[in-house]
Design a protein around this motif. Structure first.
Motif, PDB file in Angstrom:
ATOM      1  N   LYS A  97       0.881  -1.161   0.000  1.00  0.00           N
ATOM      2  CA  LYS A  97       0.000   0.000   0.000  1.00  0.00           C
ATOM      3  C   LYS A  97       0.919   1.212   0.000  1.00  0.00           C
ATOM      4  O   LYS A  97       1.638   1.452   0.984  1.00  0.00           O
ATOM      5  CB  LYS A  97      -0.891  -0.011   1.245  1.00  0.00           C
ATOM      6  CG  LYS A  97      -1.884   1.139   1.304  1.00  0.00           C
ATOM      7  CD  LYS A  97      -2.814   0.966   2.510  1.00  0.00           C
ATOM      8  CE  LYS A  97      -4.044   1.845   2.408  1.00  0.00           C
ATOM      9  NZ  LYS A  97      -3.780   3.268   2.361  1.00  0.00           N
ATOM     10  N   ASP A  99       1.797   5.261  -0.129  1.00  0.00           N
ATOM     11  CA  ASP A  99       1.161   6.389   0.528  1.00  0.00           C
ATOM     12  C   ASP A  99       1.304   7.655  -0.299  1.00  0.00           C
ATOM     13  O   ASP A  99       2.266   8.405  -0.170  1.00  0.00           O
ATOM     14  CB  ASP A  99       1.818   6.576   1.900  1.00  0.00           C
ATOM     15  CG  ASP A  99       0.952   7.390   2.822  1.00  0.00           C
ATOM     16  OD1 ASP A  99      -0.143   7.809   2.399  1.00  0.00           O
ATOM     17  OD2 ASP A  99       1.374   7.602   3.978  1.00  0.00           O
ATOM     18  N   GLY A 100       0.331   7.851  -1.164  1.00  0.00           N
ATOM     19  CA  GLY A 100       0.327   9.048  -1.989  1.00  0.00           C
ATOM     20  C   GLY A 100      -1.123   9.381  -2.242  1.00  0.00           C
ATOM     21  O   GLY A 100      -1.915   9.405  -1.319  1.00  0.00           O
ATOM     22  N   GLU A 153      -1.152   4.856  -7.649  1.00  0.00           N
ATOM     23  CA  GLU A 153      -0.855   5.841  -6.611  1.00  0.00           C
ATOM     24  C   GLU A 153       0.273   6.754  -7.106  1.00  0.00           C
ATOM     25  O   GLU A 153       1.299   6.261  -7.588  1.00  0.00           O
ATOM     26  CB  GLU A 153      -0.413   5.087  -5.342  1.00  0.00           C
ATOM     27  CG  GLU A 153      -0.478   5.905  -4.070  1.00  0.00           C
ATOM     28  CD  GLU A 153      -1.881   5.985  -3.444  1.00  0.00           C
ATOM     29  OE1 GLU A 153      -2.869   5.546  -4.077  1.00  0.00           O
ATOM     30  OE2 GLU A 153      -1.972   6.517  -2.320  1.00  0.00           O
ATOM     31  N   GLU A 230       4.031   2.248   4.406  1.00  0.00           N
ATOM     32  CA  GLU A 230       2.655   2.361   4.906  1.00  0.00           C
ATOM     33  C   GLU A 230       1.972   1.055   5.302  1.00  0.00           C
ATOM     34  O   GLU A 230       1.316   0.972   6.334  1.00  0.00           O
ATOM     35  CB  GLU A 230       1.757   3.099   3.898  1.00  0.00           C
ATOM     36  CG  GLU A 230       0.385   3.412   4.499  1.00  0.00           C
ATOM     37  CD  GLU A 230      -0.612   4.042   3.530  1.00  0.00           C
ATOM     38  OE1 GLU A 230      -0.412   3.996   2.317  1.00  0.00           O
ATOM     39  OE2 GLU A 230      -1.622   4.574   4.013  1.00  0.00           O
TER      40      GLU A 230
END
Ligand code: ATP
Ligand code: MG
Length: 386
Positions: A97, A99-100, A153, A230
């Motif tokens: 996952k 993180d953006g 992402e 993340e």
């Protein structure tokens, strides 16, 4: 805007398969937003409507339109040992996952467009995708064929939304995590091949495990924990059941620390959900009293230290703003991006522009709500909460 409604109502009614009068009501309510981008108009759903997710977009040019479905919410795991064996069928793919911010890429009326989670065409992200990946994205969308959508992402530091350092993408990059064809997700194996074939990037894949082997997933998360990343999104290889997400303790606390730089903006809503995640993680992982105390201290610090700093900054500097740098290859995109933000009620200020080699580095300030609260509290001495 309302004078355009009759024609837009026809399109919306056909696009969402709803009655014309319902479409008219929606267009006049806060459930939709009508926006412009270049020669296109589009309607954004601001909440779930008629079986379509919030963030669904109806792209329009002339009488031609296309619906791009919103990205579904991903449920969060609190206990891996319970949720994973219960939810999945046999095997689980463990994806990172990142993180953006979530970006759907589509082609419409000859343009490659980047849509945000909320369902807006972001001029900055559209620009960056076109500069970096135009050809690969076009070919991938063509190969997908029927109503193709790429979802991924954007991470790195040069964006207006979510900025964290990734060694593989210090500035700006796009990592694909889903492909859609005819409204259905493409199985993970095929997706990875397609992404690779067209010279695009995938989010990292951390393995494929049997659903009862949740300890291996825990092991992956522990590794990400040490790297300060993340967490994971768990997916059925063929998307037969919906994905689930699970995050590291590191990120749960880091988010609170970041959020509490602006307590009246993100900060206060961040705290309880993240405390809850830590509560169940501690129990599932049988933390010792020593470990519990160590994390509690971190948590307390993450709440108070940035919050107190922010009051001091406000007192000393008379303001509290978020600052970031964006890079543009075309000055027109900067204009587009500023007017786009203003139209969403976010007036941005340019602090400085560095020009060089066909690239503009623009330092931008974004206002926050927190300083208004501080101003009132410092003036009256009274709490706005109780
Ligand atoms: P949600 O509505 O799902 O709760 P949220 O805005 O709270 O969304 P997150 O908690 O970050 O978002 O979790 C979902 C988001 O995670 C997705 O919208 C997507 O942008 C991001 N993401 C990052 N990596 C992946 C991945 N490998 N698979 C799916 N989503 C991913
Ligand atoms: Mg996210």
């Amino acid at each position: 805007m309302l004078s355009q409604s009759p024609e837009l109502a026809d399109i919306l009614s056909e696009a969402l398969n709803i009655s014309r009068s319902r479409a008219l009501t929606l267009l006049e309510s806060k459930s939709t937003r009508v926006m412009k981008y270049k020669d296109l108009r589009y309607i954004t759903l601001r909440r779930d409507v008629a079986g379509h997710y919030e963030g669904t977009v109806v792209l329009i040019r002339g009488g031609e339109y296309r619906v791009v479905e919103g990205y579904p919410h991903i449920k969060r795991v609190l206990l891996l040992s319970v949720a994973v064996p219960r939810h999945f069928i046999d095997e689980v793919i463990v994806e990172e996952k990142m993180d953006g911010y979530n970006v759907r890429v589509v082609e419409f009326a000859g343009r490659i467009l980047a849509l945000t989670r909320g369902g807006f065409i972001c001029p900055y992200t559209t620009h960056k995708i076109n500069i970096k990946y135009r050809e690969g994205v076009k070919r991938l969308l063509e190969e997908l064929g029927d109503e193709p959508v790429i979802v991924g992402e954007v991470v790195g530091m040069e964006n207006p939304y979510t900025r964290y350092h990734y060694p593989e993408a210090p500035e700006w990059d796009y990592f694909i995590f889903d492909l859609y064809r005819g409204g259905e997700p493409v199985p993970v194996g095929e997706r990875l091949e397609l992404v690779n074939k067209h010279g695009l990037k995938s989010v990292p894949i951390h393995g494929r495990f049997h659903k009862n082997d949740w300890r291996s997933i825990e092991e992956v998360v522990r590794g990400l924990e040490e790297l300060g990343r993340e967490g994971v999104v768990l997916k059925d290889p063929g998307y037969r059941v919906e994905p689930l997400k699970y995050t590291t303790s590191y990120i749960n606390i880091r988010d609170i620390r970041e959020g509490m730089k602006y307590p009246f903006d993100e900060g206060h809503t961040f705290i309880f959900p993240r405390v809850l995640r830590q509560m169940f993680k501690a129990v599932e992982e049988s933390w010792s009293l020593e470990e519990i105390k160590r994390v509690s201290a971190q948590l307390g610090e993450a709440i108070l230290v940035p919050a107190i700093e922010s009051i001091k900054t406000y007192i000393n500097e008379g303001k509290l703003v978020e600052e970031f740098i964006l890079t543009f290859h075309d000055p027109e995109v900067l204009e587009d991006f500023l007017s786009y933000s203003a139209s969403l009620g976010i007036p941005l200020t340019i602090v400085s522009i560095d020009r060089g080699e066909g690239l503009m580095k623009v330092r931008i300030q974004k206002p926050k709500r927190t300083p208004d609260y501080y101003k009132r509290i410092l003036k009256t001495g009274i709490s706005p909460l109780d």
